[in-house]
Motif scaffolding. Structure first.
Motif, PDB file in Angstrom:
ATOM      1  N   LYS A   1      82.295  61.521  52.355  1.00 52.52           N
ATOM      2  CA  LYS A   1      80.882  61.895  52.503  1.00 52.52           C
ATOM      3  C   LYS A   1      80.575  63.180  51.738  1.00 52.52           C
ATOM      4  O   LYS A   1      79.498  63.327  51.162  1.00 52.52           O
ATOM      5  CB  LYS A   1      80.520  62.073  53.979  1.00 52.52           C
ATOM      6  N   LEU A   2      81.512  64.108  51.717  1.00 52.92           N
ATOM      7  CA  LEU A   2      81.290  65.354  50.993  1.00 52.92           C
ATOM      8  C   LEU A   2      81.204  65.110  49.493  1.00 52.92           C
ATOM      9  O   LEU A   2      80.335  65.679  48.802  1.00 52.92           O
ATOM     10  CB  LEU A   2      82.406  66.354  51.306  1.00 52.92           C
ATOM     11  N   LYS A   3      82.076  64.241  48.957  1.00 50.98           N
ATOM     12  CA  LYS A   3      82.039  63.927  47.523  1.00 50.98           C
ATOM     13  C   LYS A   3      80.763  63.158  47.159  1.00 50.98           C
ATOM     14  O   LYS A   3      80.147  63.424  46.128  1.00 50.98           O
ATOM     15  CB  LYS A   3      83.273  63.108  47.123  1.00 50.98           C
ATOM     16  N   SER A   4      80.375  62.223  48.012  1.00 52.58           N
ATOM     17  CA  SER A   4      79.164  61.453  47.715  1.00 52.58           C
ATOM     18  C   SER A   4      77.922  62.340  47.781  1.00 52.58           C
ATOM     19  O   SER A   4      77.001  62.196  46.958  1.00 52.58           O
ATOM     20  CB  SER A   4      79.030  60.247  48.626  1.00 52.58           C
ATOM     21  N   SER A   5      77.866  63.274  48.713  1.00 51.21           N
ATOM     22  CA  SER A   5      76.702  64.174  48.757  1.00 51.21           C
ATOM     23  C   SER A   5      76.709  65.124  47.582  1.00 51.21           C
ATOM     24  O   SER A   5      75.650  65.514  47.053  1.00 51.21           O
ATOM     25  CB  SER A   5      76.669  64.950  50.078  1.00 51.21           C
ATOM     26  N   LEU A   6      77.890  65.512  47.073  1.00 51.64           N
ATOM     27  CA  LEU A   6      77.986  66.347  45.868  1.00 51.64           C
ATOM     28  C   LEU A   6      77.536  65.562  44.639  1.00 51.64           C
ATOM     29  O   LEU A   6      76.822  66.103  43.783  1.00 51.64           O
ATOM     30  CB  LEU A   6      79.436  66.840  45.703  1.00 51.64           C
ATOM     31  N   ASP A   7      77.923  64.286  44.556  1.00 46.73           N
ATOM     32  CA  ASP A   7      77.490  63.442  43.432  1.00 46.73           C
ATOM     33  C   ASP A   7      75.975  63.246  43.443  1.00 46.73           C
ATOM     34  O   ASP A   7      75.336  63.223  42.383  1.00 46.73           O
ATOM     35  CB  ASP A   7      78.203  62.081  43.470  1.00 46.73           C
ATOM     36  N   GLN A   8      75.360  63.092  44.609  1.00 48.12           N
ATOM     37  CA  GLN A   8      73.912  62.921  44.694  1.00 48.12           C
ATOM     38  C   GLN A   8      73.191  64.205  44.316  1.00 48.12           C
ATOM     39  O   GLN A   8      72.092  64.175  43.741  1.00 48.12           O
ATOM     40  CB  GLN A   8      73.507  62.514  46.101  1.00 48.12           C
TER      41      GLN A   8
ATOM     42  N   PRO B   1      86.293  62.992  60.143  1.00 41.85           N
ATOM     43  CA  PRO B   1      87.608  62.698  60.745  1.00 41.85           C
ATOM     44  C   PRO B   1      88.743  63.328  59.928  1.00 41.85           C
ATOM     45  O   PRO B   1      88.659  63.465  58.716  1.00 41.85           O
ATOM     46  CB  PRO B   1      87.680  61.174  60.725  1.00 41.85           C
ATOM     47  N   ILE B   2      89.819  63.674  60.606  1.00 39.82           N
ATOM     48  CA  ILE B   2      91.002  64.266  59.957  1.00 39.82           C
ATOM     49  C   ILE B   2      91.843  63.135  59.385  1.00 39.82           C
ATOM     50  O   ILE B   2      92.185  62.179  60.077  1.00 39.82           O
ATOM     51  CB  ILE B   2      91.810  65.095  60.968  1.00 39.82           C
ATOM     52  N   THR B   3      92.191  63.245  58.103  1.00 35.36           N
ATOM     53  CA  THR B   3      92.996  62.195  57.447  1.00 35.36           C
ATOM     54  C   THR B   3      94.478  62.550  57.393  1.00 35.36           C
ATOM     55  O   THR B   3      95.322  61.670  57.421  1.00 35.36           O
ATOM     56  CB  THR B   3      92.499  61.939  56.018  1.00 35.36           C
ATOM     57  N   LYS B   4      94.818  63.843  57.303  1.00 34.77           N
ATOM     58  CA  LYS B   4      96.227  64.227  57.193  1.00 34.77           C
ATOM     59  C   LYS B   4      96.439  65.565  57.887  1.00 34.77           C
ATOM     60  O   LYS B   4      95.625  66.465  57.779  1.00 34.77           O
ATOM     61  CB  LYS B   4      96.630  64.328  55.724  1.00 34.77           C
TER      62      LYS B   4
END
Length: 112
Positions: free
Chosen positions: A103-110, A78-81
């Motif tokens: 989701k992008l940050k969490s997949s990068l952390d994993q 979804p678009i936030t800004k």
């Protein structure tokens, strides 16, 4: 009719037709003309100044852009800004919108 009455009718009609017009009757040449007073007419002038012309033009219709650009992202988040408004001109490389990056940050952390 007798000759005397006929002659008198002719003389009376000649008398009335040859008479000068009365002053109170309207003269056909002066009809439509008014008497003008010889007064001096005062005229006011204003120095022109450069300024905005506030004139509102009301019109209805639809405006379409000559060039349309499709905006697509690699992920379906979804678009936030949104950084631009509808109809605003943009330049190449300008940031238009921002996606939700949770989701992008969490997949990068994993992945690390």
């Amino acid at each position: 009719m007798s000759k005397k009455t006929l002659l008198s009718i002719i003389l009376i009609s000649l008398f009335y037709s040859c008479s000068t017009p009365k002053e109170n009757e309207a003269d056909p040449q002066s009809e439509g003309m008014e008497k003008v007073d010889d007064k001096i007419v005062e005229v006011r002038a204003r120095v022109l100044e450069y300024e905005d012309f506030n004139y509102e033009l009301l019109s209805n219709g639809t405006i379409a852009s000559m060039h349309m650009a499709a905006l697509s992202f690699q992920s379906h988040e979804p678009i936030t800004k949104i950084y631009v408004k509808n109809g605003q001109s943009v330049t190449k490389g300008q940031k238009l919108a921002e996606l939700d990056d949770f989701k992008l940050k969490s997949s990068l952390d994993q992945a690390t």
